[in-house]
Enzyme design. Structure first.
Site, PDB file in Angstrom:
ATOM      1  N   TYR A  67      -7.396 -40.347 -27.132  1.00 27.70           N
ATOM      2  CA  TYR A  67      -6.430 -39.265 -27.300  1.00 27.70           C
ATOM      3  C   TYR A  67      -6.793 -38.435 -28.528  1.00 27.70           C
ATOM      4  O   TYR A  67      -7.088 -38.965 -29.597  1.00 27.70           O
ATOM      5  CB  TYR A  67      -5.012 -39.815 -27.473  1.00 27.70           C
ATOM      6  CG  TYR A  67      -4.410 -40.452 -26.243  1.00 27.70           C
ATOM      7  CD1 TYR A  67      -5.055 -40.405 -25.003  1.00 27.70           C
ATOM      8  CD2 TYR A  67      -3.190 -41.101 -26.304  1.00 27.70           C
ATOM      9  CE1 TYR A  67      -4.499 -40.988 -23.882  1.00 27.70           C
ATOM     10  CE2 TYR A  67      -2.618 -41.692 -25.182  1.00 27.70           C
ATOM     11  CZ  TYR A  67      -3.276 -41.636 -23.983  1.00 27.70           C
ATOM     12  OH  TYR A  67      -2.713 -42.222 -22.876  1.00 27.70           O
ATOM     13  N   SER A 226       3.213 -40.010 -17.947  1.00 22.34           N
ATOM     14  CA  SER A 226       3.566 -38.734 -17.303  1.00 22.34           C
ATOM     15  C   SER A 226       4.870 -38.860 -16.518  1.00 22.34           C
ATOM     16  O   SER A 226       4.954 -38.459 -15.355  1.00 22.34           O
ATOM     17  CB  SER A 226       2.428 -38.257 -16.387  1.00 22.34           C
ATOM     18  OG  SER A 226       1.290 -37.922 -17.130  1.00 22.34           O
ATOM     19  N   GLY A 231       5.890 -32.175 -17.791  1.00 23.96           N
ATOM     20  CA  GLY A 231       6.851 -31.105 -18.029  1.00 23.96           C
ATOM     21  C   GLY A 231       7.434 -30.476 -16.790  1.00 23.96           C
ATOM     22  O   GLY A 231       8.423 -29.724 -16.882  1.00 23.96           O
ATOM     23  N   LEU A 233       9.224 -31.633 -14.429  1.00 21.61           N
ATOM     24  CA  LEU A 233      10.559 -32.075 -14.041  1.00 21.61           C
ATOM     25  C   LEU A 233      11.630 -31.710 -15.065  1.00 21.61           C
ATOM     26  O   LEU A 233      12.777 -32.109 -14.924  1.00 21.61           O
ATOM     27  CB  LEU A 233      10.570 -33.596 -13.815  1.00 21.61           C
ATOM     28  CG  LEU A 233       9.775 -34.081 -12.596  1.00 21.61           C
ATOM     29  CD1 LEU A 233       9.679 -35.606 -12.591  1.00 21.61           C
ATOM     30  CD2 LEU A 233      10.420 -33.586 -11.305  1.00 21.61           C
ATOM     31  N   THR A 234      11.255 -30.943 -16.066  1.00 11.45           N
ATOM     32  CA  THR A 234      12.222 -30.577 -17.105  1.00 11.45           C
ATOM     33  C   THR A 234      13.077 -29.377 -16.715  1.00 11.45           C
ATOM     34  O   THR A 234      14.112 -29.127 -17.340  1.00 11.45           O
ATOM     35  CB  THR A 234      11.499 -30.228 -18.416  1.00 11.45           C
ATOM     36  OG1 THR A 234      10.666 -29.065 -18.204  1.00 11.45           O
ATOM     37  CG2 THR A 234      10.644 -31.402 -18.899  1.00 11.45           C
ATOM     38  N   GLY A 235      12.647 -28.615 -15.726  1.00 11.85           N
ATOM     39  CA  GLY A 235      13.325 -27.377 -15.381  1.00 11.85           C
ATOM     40  C   GLY A 235      12.838 -26.194 -16.190  1.00 11.85           C
ATOM     41  O   GLY A 235      13.272 -25.055 -15.984  1.00 11.85           O
ATOM     42  N   LYS A 236      11.905 -26.450 -17.088  1.00  6.53           N
ATOM     43  CA  LYS A 236      11.387 -25.394 -17.963  1.00  6.53           C
ATOM     44  C   LYS A 236      10.406 -24.487 -17.240  1.00  6.53           C
ATOM     45  O   LYS A 236      10.268 -23.301 -17.583  1.00  6.53           O
ATOM     46  CB  LYS A 236      10.717 -26.041 -19.171  1.00  6.53           C
ATOM     47  CG  LYS A 236      10.068 -25.078 -20.144  1.00  6.53           C
ATOM     48  CD  LYS A 236       9.413 -25.827 -21.305  1.00  6.53           C
ATOM     49  CE  LYS A 236       8.716 -24.887 -22.265  1.00  6.53           C
ATOM     50  NZ  LYS A 236       8.078 -25.626 -23.397  1.00  6.53           N
TER      51      LYS A 236
END
Length: 335
Positions: A67, A226, A231, A233-236
């Site tokens: 990472y 994940s 991201g 599934l955040t609605g963003k």
């Protein structure tokens, strides 16, 4: 089981709650924009995320030697950033349970001398983290090695024998590979603590394919990476506002995602104004998994911990199951 104390698997490390924080973004330029397209991701915001995670009841931090790779971060950058956070919290004598550190060894094709390759990598990880031992050390993936599952399992046993790893586990392993690793370690009197795999409402394969059942049968904790589909599934995000970077996990058309996000939003209102992300994380916890969502800053970490302290109903879980997508395995994943 309570969220006062939670054991990962039947014999893994004890953690504060059934959730942790993933540190893939720390130092990563290609996928998460560190030092490139996301100037808001800095060492200061990482420390803020770390502190907020601890304050919210999560003390599991998941990193890896790979990472933070690339010109901006270099090999092991995420581990070094975590080391700085660990040092700061130790100096500040922050209250609460001590951090539990997870890191991973990736058996690349040229790392063929086992267990030497694993032990050398573990020693380097311990040095970068500036700790006496890693609480949980994982094989990152079995896909890019010429060595057998049995050989890699023996290397994990050697890691425990070296006293530089307190517990060991695997990542991206199939049910059959989990069974083989569990068997080899058991012969040495060492438990297999965890299998970390992609698991979310957009990749429900661990549940539908039987991997979760196998892990439960063997007492192996299942960690979900994940868990928010990077991201999605955040609605963003939407079809006209897609996430930047090489976010390949959960990459499905947004016309398939939106019905799920709508349901997550609806269920969130039923449960006191929870966000879509918090409901998606709670679904995983209800499944018996330990999600490790990422966080770039304190606000994101605090929001993630809002998934704790409550539960979806069995009916809610079944409703989400009905819209969940099975997903498919990608390179590097056997499970």
């Amino acid at each position: 089981m309570t969220e006062e104390s939670f054991r990962l698997g039947s014999a893994g490390p004890t953690i504060r709650s059934p959730m942790g924080m993933g540190l893939w973004s720390w130092g990563d330029a290609m996928t998460w924009g560190y030092g490139s397209y996301d100037p808001a991701l800095t060492s200061a915001t990482m420390k803020g995320a770390y502190s907020a995670c601890l304050a919210g009841g999560c003390n599991l931090f998941d990193t890896a030697e790979s990472y933070g790779g690339g010109l901006w971060g270099g090999w092991g950058a995420s581990e070094r950033f975590l080391a700085a956070c660990l040092k700061d919290s130790e100096q500040e004598a922050q209250p609460g349970p001590a951090p539990v550190v997870v890191s991973k060894y990736i058996p690349l094709p040229w790392r063929i001398r086992e267990p030497c390759s694993t032990l050398n990598a573990l020693q380097a990880t311990v040095k970068r983290l500036d700790v006496d031992a890693v609480d949980l050390y994982l094989i990152h993936s079995p896909a890019a090695t010429f060595n057998s599952i049995k050989t890699l399992a023996s290397s994990l046993a050697a890691a425990v024998d070296s006293t530089q790893a307190r517990h060991v586990g695997v990542s991206n392993y199939s049910a059959q590979e989990v069974r083989e690793t569990h068997r080899v370690l058991a012969e040495r009197g060492i438990p297999l603590a965890a299998n970390q795999v992609e698991f979310s409402l957009l990749h429900a394969l661990p549940d539908r394919g039987g991997l979760l059942d196998t892990c439960n049968e063997l007492g192996v904790g299942l960690m979900a990476y994940s868990p928010l589909a990077m991201g999605r599934l955040t609605g963003k995000y939407s079809a006209t506002n897609k996430p930047r970077g090489a976010r390949r996990f959960g990459d499905v058309p947004f016309d398939q995602i939106q019905p799920l996000v709508d349901l997550l939003s609806s269920l969130g209102q039923v449960h006191g104004g929870k966000t879509p992300a918090q409901v998606a994380l709670n679904w995983l916890i209800c499944k018996g998994a330990v999600p490790i969502p990422g966080a770039k800053n304190a606000d994101q970490a605090k929001a993630n911990t809002g998934a704790l302290g409550w539960r979806l109903s069995s009916g809610d879980v079944e409703e989400l199951d009905g819209l969940a997508l099975e997903g498919r395995l990608k390179f590097g994943q056997h499970g």
